[in-house]
Design a protein around this motif. Structure first.
Motif, PDB file in Angstrom:
ATOM      1  N   VAL B 268      70.760  45.190  75.359  1.00  0.00           N
ATOM      2  CA  VAL B 268      70.891  44.597  77.366  1.00  0.00           C
ATOM      3  C   VAL B 268      70.510  45.665  78.119  1.00  0.00           C
ATOM      4  O   VAL B 268      69.764  45.687  79.197  1.00  0.00           O
ATOM      5  CB  VAL B 268      72.502  43.794  77.307  1.00  0.00           C
ATOM      6  CG1 VAL B 268      72.163  42.904  78.589  1.00  0.00           C
ATOM      7  CG2 VAL B 268      72.517  42.492  76.705  1.00  0.00           C
ATOM      8  N   PHE B 269      71.037  46.458  77.956  1.00  0.00           N
ATOM      9  CA  PHE B 269      70.137  47.414  78.832  1.00  0.00           C
ATOM     10  C   PHE B 269      69.438  47.987  78.584  1.00  0.00           C
ATOM     11  O   PHE B 269      68.494  48.233  79.889  1.00  0.00           O
ATOM     12  CB  PHE B 269      71.347  49.289  78.756  1.00  0.00           C
ATOM     13  CG  PHE B 269      71.128  50.445  79.698  1.00  0.00           C
ATOM     14  CD1 PHE B 269      72.032  50.280  80.758  1.00  0.00           C
ATOM     15  CD2 PHE B 269      69.801  50.954  79.607  1.00  0.00           C
ATOM     16  CE1 PHE B 269      71.361  50.667  81.938  1.00  0.00           C
ATOM     17  CE2 PHE B 269      69.281  52.043  80.725  1.00  0.00           C
ATOM     18  CZ  PHE B 269      70.628  52.064  81.578  1.00  0.00           C
ATOM     19  N   TYR B 270      68.135  48.088  77.997  1.00  0.00           N
ATOM     20  CA  TYR B 270      67.071  48.276  77.471  1.00  0.00           C
ATOM     21  C   TYR B 270      66.052  47.532  77.842  1.00  0.00           C
ATOM     22  O   TYR B 270      64.913  47.486  78.942  1.00  0.00           O
ATOM     23  CB  TYR B 270      66.791  48.259  76.077  1.00  0.00           C
ATOM     24  CG  TYR B 270      65.386  47.863  75.383  1.00  0.00           C
ATOM     25  CD1 TYR B 270      64.890  49.240  75.751  1.00  0.00           C
ATOM     26  CD2 TYR B 270      64.625  47.129  74.832  1.00  0.00           C
ATOM     27  CE1 TYR B 270      62.796  48.927  75.211  1.00  0.00           C
ATOM     28  CE2 TYR B 270      63.692  47.207  73.964  1.00  0.00           C
ATOM     29  CZ  TYR B 270      62.784  48.119  74.213  1.00  0.00           C
ATOM     30  OH  TYR B 270      61.243  48.354  74.176  1.00  0.00           O
ATOM     31  N   PHE B 271      66.342  45.844  78.032  1.00  0.00           N
ATOM     32  CA  PHE B 271      66.238  44.282  78.990  1.00  0.00           C
ATOM     33  C   PHE B 271      66.354  45.343  80.192  1.00  0.00           C
ATOM     34  O   PHE B 271      65.674  44.687  81.305  1.00  0.00           O
ATOM     35  CB  PHE B 271      67.183  43.972  78.552  1.00  0.00           C
ATOM     36  CG  PHE B 271      67.180  42.670  79.590  1.00  0.00           C
ATOM     37  CD1 PHE B 271      65.773  41.514  79.325  1.00  0.00           C
ATOM     38  CD2 PHE B 271      67.878  41.865  80.271  1.00  0.00           C
ATOM     39  CE1 PHE B 271      66.226  40.679  80.414  1.00  0.00           C
ATOM     40  CE2 PHE B 271      67.826  40.964  81.259  1.00  0.00           C
ATOM     41  CZ  PHE B 271      66.791  40.533  81.270  1.00  0.00           C
ATOM     42  N   PHE B 272      67.117  45.269  80.446  1.00  0.00           N
ATOM     43  CA  PHE B 272      67.765  45.331  81.998  1.00  0.00           C
ATOM     44  C   PHE B 272      66.641  46.956  82.868  1.00  0.00           C
ATOM     45  O   PHE B 272      66.263  46.311  84.008  1.00  0.00           O
ATOM     46  CB  PHE B 272      69.664  46.209  82.899  1.00  0.00           C
ATOM     47  CG  PHE B 272      70.150  46.764  83.924  1.00  0.00           C
ATOM     48  CD1 PHE B 272      69.555  45.879  84.963  1.00  0.00           C
ATOM     49  CD2 PHE B 272      69.577  47.596  84.019  1.00  0.00           C
ATOM     50  CE1 PHE B 272      69.989  46.359  85.678  1.00  0.00           C
ATOM     51  CE2 PHE B 272      70.168  48.380  85.243  1.00  0.00           C
ATOM     52  CZ  PHE B 272      70.308  48.123  86.310  1.00  0.00           C
ATOM     53  N   GLN B 273      66.506  47.900  81.821  1.00  0.00           N
ATOM     54  CA  GLN B 273      65.789  49.158  82.606  1.00  0.00           C
ATOM     55  C   GLN B 273      64.227  48.428  82.861  1.00  0.00           C
ATOM     56  O   GLN B 273      63.799  48.740  83.896  1.00  0.00           O
ATOM     57  CB  GLN B 273      65.764  49.938  81.317  1.00  0.00           C
ATOM     58  CG  GLN B 273      65.475  50.763  81.968  1.00  0.00           C
ATOM     59  CD  GLN B 273      65.380  52.534  81.062  1.00  0.00           C
ATOM     60  OE1 GLN B 273      65.501  52.484  79.685  1.00  0.00           O
ATOM     61  NE2 GLN B 273      65.902  53.504  81.795  1.00  0.00           N
ATOM     62  N   ALA B 274      63.739  47.175  81.747  1.00  0.00           N
ATOM     63  CA  ALA B 274      62.532  46.937  81.849  1.00  0.00           C
ATOM     64  C   ALA B 274      61.902  46.049  82.575  1.00  0.00           C
ATOM     65  O   ALA B 274      61.498  46.096  83.905  1.00  0.00           O
ATOM     66  CB  ALA B 274      62.658  45.902  80.451  1.00  0.00           C
ATOM     67  N   SER B 286      60.073  39.385  77.353  1.00  0.00           N
ATOM     68  CA  SER B 286      59.692  39.715  75.554  1.00  0.00           C
ATOM     69  C   SER B 286      61.135  40.239  74.825  1.00  0.00           C
ATOM     70  O   SER B 286      61.328  39.591  73.829  1.00  0.00           O
ATOM     71  CB  SER B 286      58.540  39.746  74.624  1.00  0.00           C
ATOM     72  OG  SER B 286      58.667  41.476  75.556  1.00  0.00           O
ATOM     73  N   ILE B 287      61.835  41.049  75.565  1.00  0.00           N
ATOM     74  CA  ILE B 287      62.731  41.196  75.402  1.00  0.00           C
ATOM     75  C   ILE B 287      63.774  40.251  74.846  1.00  0.00           C
ATOM     76  O   ILE B 287      65.173  40.373  74.106  1.00  0.00           O
ATOM     77  CB  ILE B 287      63.168  43.253  76.000  1.00  0.00           C
ATOM     78  CG1 ILE B 287      62.618  43.829  75.987  1.00  0.00           C
ATOM     79  CG2 ILE B 287      64.587  43.867  75.012  1.00  0.00           C
ATOM     80  CD1 ILE B 287      62.423  45.474  76.506  1.00  0.00           C
ATOM     81  N   ALA B 288      63.988  39.818  75.942  1.00  0.00           N
ATOM     82  CA  ALA B 288      65.352  38.854  76.533  1.00  0.00           C
ATOM     83  C   ALA B 288      65.103  37.517  75.423  1.00  0.00           C
ATOM     84  O   ALA B 288      66.014  37.725  74.695  1.00  0.00           O
ATOM     85  CB  ALA B 288      65.369  38.109  77.559  1.00  0.00           C
ATOM     86  N   ILE B 289      64.012  37.401  74.435  1.00  0.00           N
ATOM     87  CA  ILE B 289      63.635  36.178  73.873  1.00  0.00           C
ATOM     88  C   ILE B 289      64.151  36.866  72.650  1.00  0.00           C
ATOM     89  O   ILE B 289      64.696  36.243  72.292  1.00  0.00           O
ATOM     90  CB  ILE B 289      62.036  36.279  73.876  1.00  0.00           C
ATOM     91  CG1 ILE B 289      61.136  35.218  75.102  1.00  0.00           C
ATOM     92  CG2 ILE B 289      61.901  35.161  73.048  1.00  0.00           C
ATOM     93  CD1 ILE B 289      62.490  34.284  75.519  1.00  0.00           C
ATOM     94  N   ALA B 290      63.733  37.811  72.544  1.00  0.00           N
ATOM     95  CA  ALA B 290      64.077  38.611  70.910  1.00  0.00           C
ATOM     96  C   ALA B 290      65.297  38.627  70.825  1.00  0.00           C
ATOM     97  O   ALA B 290      65.874  38.579  69.790  1.00  0.00           O
ATOM     98  CB  ALA B 290      63.443  40.124  71.007  1.00  0.00           C
ATOM     99  N   ILE B 291      66.681  39.125  72.300  1.00  0.00           N
ATOM    100  CA  ILE B 291      67.288  39.359  72.273  1.00  0.00           C
ATOM    101  C   ILE B 291      68.143  37.741  71.527  1.00  0.00           C
ATOM    102  O   ILE B 291      69.148  37.184  70.290  1.00  0.00           O
ATOM    103  CB  ILE B 291      68.541  39.666  73.375  1.00  0.00           C
ATOM    104  CG1 ILE B 291      68.282  41.130  73.343  1.00  0.00           C
ATOM    105  CG2 ILE B 291      70.040  38.936  73.099  1.00  0.00           C
ATOM    106  CD1 ILE B 291      68.538  41.542  75.279  1.00  0.00           C
TER     107      ILE B 291
END
Lengths: 293, 313
Positions: B268-274, B286-291
């Motif tokens: 989620v931090f990775y998502f937040f940063q992107a 795409s990170i959110a969908i991956a999560i």
């Protein structure tokens, strides 16, 4: 099978000897030791927070910990208001929590009642759509919620922080379940007496689900008071952040002394902790039954 | 918002209870008035955003606004990004450590349920406090306790001759430190849910086992644990889902500009940063969908494995 168990149970009651009773004692001792030590470890960070908030900065930074600061530095609590935007952030936290809690109670109770007790075309489809949100982690709607709030010009405003949290699929589910569990007779009787659906809802049904409404209120207050990610994203201006986001951005700050940070964080979390200690049974049972995490 | 996942499975099984001759049109336009306010908000702030995020994940956002369709480019970039695997690995480490709290919680809940135990509600409150407290507020105390130079944790370690590390600024140690706090804060929740499950076990079974000469530890292994497996399963599923969304504690304990953050971040931090720091909304989508997919797969897997160890009650 069950009668056999009962006979056995009855037998145990009768044959409980002093030996079994004395075997119980050490078990209680073990329980008290384990739960006592465990409970102390659970509470220790809070005790440490209190002690550190009353210490001087050099006491906090001593290699051998200062377990009691001697002179209690109460002024750290005053310094919070001078060195940090604590008061405006407290204002934001209180405002968003009150607005969201009131809104969720009103909207979820209304919708939960309709989904549980009224008949209308598309009811199951709409209910399914609302509940489908529960399966999706919040990251999936966060980006787009941000864009919507941005387009409305609500970044760095109370409406922006509050908006998505006014509506809750979880709360709707909770209230629908509450209304489903009520008997039909009262409703029918009120209808025969000529009450319209609004009167039935407000005068007959809502008073019966008061305890469920309090569960919804507790979960919403907790969620709203403690939430970090959404306020952090939509509110970048320190004076317009709730406490949770304001404190998070303090992490790694070198300009504010640790005792002041400890005093601020303690004051930020104290309202919910005190409310919890006062209402403990209700909070624990409510959360255990709703499965909130 | 992880509470949502818990509630969902229970939603399906409950048929609407209706008796008597309630006609289809009996309620007229009233339902619209009752449902519309919530529905408008749900559509605008949840359902439409979910659809939009799917669309975003197939687009690239321009620096000056506007977005262009880019097919599966974001997903290709995601599976080739070492940071994705790093943040997934950290999330799994966190999840594994927090899950260690579940067996501990079973034991503690059993002790708490000892019949006639004094101070039981006092203990309950103590264990539940960390769950109620604001994560960012407790994170700040933990950060102080984890301090490498003057933190109390390293002082305790030094008493037994172990030189403690700089917990929150050393790659590798930082995620462990955050996991310890995660375990601490979720233990009370697991305990309370498990204690409720324990209450549902019929006392006759214990009496019967006692009569058969089973020792307390044998009764725990052969009566308590097997009959508690459905509750344990629920707690595990719930803990995994919420652990996969680790953000608050990590962000507040470490601080976003911590030099160890790039090697310690969660999904989620990775998502937040992107999405909100680097302004790559398409990639973030795409990170959110991956999560979403990962949580779905892990949960599905757990339901598959359930048959092997969860008692049918």
């Amino acid at each position: 099978m069950s009668s056999a168990v009962q006979t056995r149970a009855a037998a145990t009651v009768r044959t409980r000897t002093p030996a079994t009773r004395s075997r119980r004692r050490p078990r209680h001792v073990l329980a008290h030791v384990v739960l006592g030590v465990g409970g102390f470890l659970m509470a220790f960070p809070f005790l440490w927070q209190i002690i550190m908030s009353l210490s001087t900065n050099s006491q906090v930074r001593s290699v051998v910990p200062t377990f009691w600061p001697g002179t209690l530095q109460w002024h750290n609590y005053v310094d919070v208001f001078e060195q940090l935007p604590f008061l405006p952030q407290l204002g934001v936290s209180v405002t968003i929590t009150v607005i969201r809690t009131v809104a969720q109670i009103v909207l979820c109770t209304l919708a939960g009642y309709a989904f549980a007790r009224m008949r209308f075309r598309g009811r199951n489809l709409l209910l399914g759509l609302v509940l489908s949100i529960l399966l999706v982690p919040s990251q999936v709607y966060l980006l787009s919620q941000y864009q919507i709030v941005q387009q409305l010009g609500w970044l760095n405003t109370i409406p922006g922080i509050v908006a998505p949290g006014l509506f809750s699929a979880f709360g709707t589910f909770l209230m629908r379940t509450a209304f489903l569990n009520l008997p039909n007779e009262l409703e029918e009787a009120a209808r025969i007496d000529g009450a319209n659906p609004w009167q039935i809802f407000t005068r007959v049904m809502v008073p019966l689900v008061r305890s469920n409404i309090s569960v919804l209120a507790i979960t919403t207050v907790l969620f709203s008071w403690n939430e970090l990610l959404w306020p952090l994203v939509v509110s970048t201006y320190a004076g317009l952040q709730p406490l949770a986001a304001g404190l998070a951005t303090l992490s790694g700050s070198v300009t504010v002394d640790y005792p002041v940070i400890m005093a601020a964080s303690l004051m930020a979390t104290a309202p919910v902790l005190i409310a919890f200690i006062l209402l403990q049974r209700r909070v624990i049972d409510g959360i255990a039954s709703s499965g909130l995490k | 918002m992880t509470e949502l996942h818990r509630a969902a499975p229970r939603a399906a099984g409950r048929p609407a209870r209706r008796r008597g001759g309630s006609g289809v049109l009996r309620d007229g336009w009233w339902p619209v008035l009752f449902v519309a306010p919530l529905l408008v908000g749900v559509v605008v702030f949840y359902l439409w955003p979910i659809v939009q995020t799917f669309w975003f994940s197939f687009t690239t956002f321009g620096v000056f606004g506007g977005q262009t369709f880019s097919g599966v480019a974001n997903y290709v970039a995601l599976v080739q990004d070492p940071e994705f695997y790093l943040s997934l690995g950290n999330t799994l480490i966190y999840t594994a450590i927090v899950l260690l709290g579940v067996p501990l919680a079973v034991w503690l809940a059993a002790l708490l349920n000892t019949p006639g135990l004094k101070f039981a509600s006092f203990y309950r409150v103590l264990f539940f406090l960390p769950y109620i407290a604001m994560p960012t507020a407790v994170a700040l105390v933990w950060r102080l306790m984890f301090n490498g130079d003057y933190g109390i944790l390293n002082w305790v370690l030094s008493l037994v001759g172990i030189p403690g590390p700089y917990w929150v600024s050393t790659p590798g140690f930082a995620i462990v430190a955050v996991s310890i706090v995660g375990l601490w804060s979720s233990l009370g929740f697991s305990m309370i849910v498990l204690a409720a499950g324990l209450k549902a076990i019929p006392p006759e079974l214990y009496e019967a086992a006692e009569l058969d000469g089973a020792s307390p530890s044998r009764r725990f292994r052969s009566v308590t644990v097997p009959l508690l497996t459905p509750t344990i399963f629920f707690v595990v599923v719930v803990t995994v889902i919420s652990s996969f969304q680790l953000f608050d504690l990590l962000y507040a304990i470490m601080g976003p500009r911590n030099p160890a953050m790039p090697s310690s971040m969660s999904l989620v931090f990775y998502f937040f940063q992107a999405g909100f720091v680097d302004n790559q909304q398409g990639f973030a989508a795409s990170i959110a969908i991956a999560i979403f997919v990962l949580i779905g797969l892990v949960t599905l897997l757990q339901f598959r494995l359930q048959r092997r160890w969860v008692a049918n009650v």
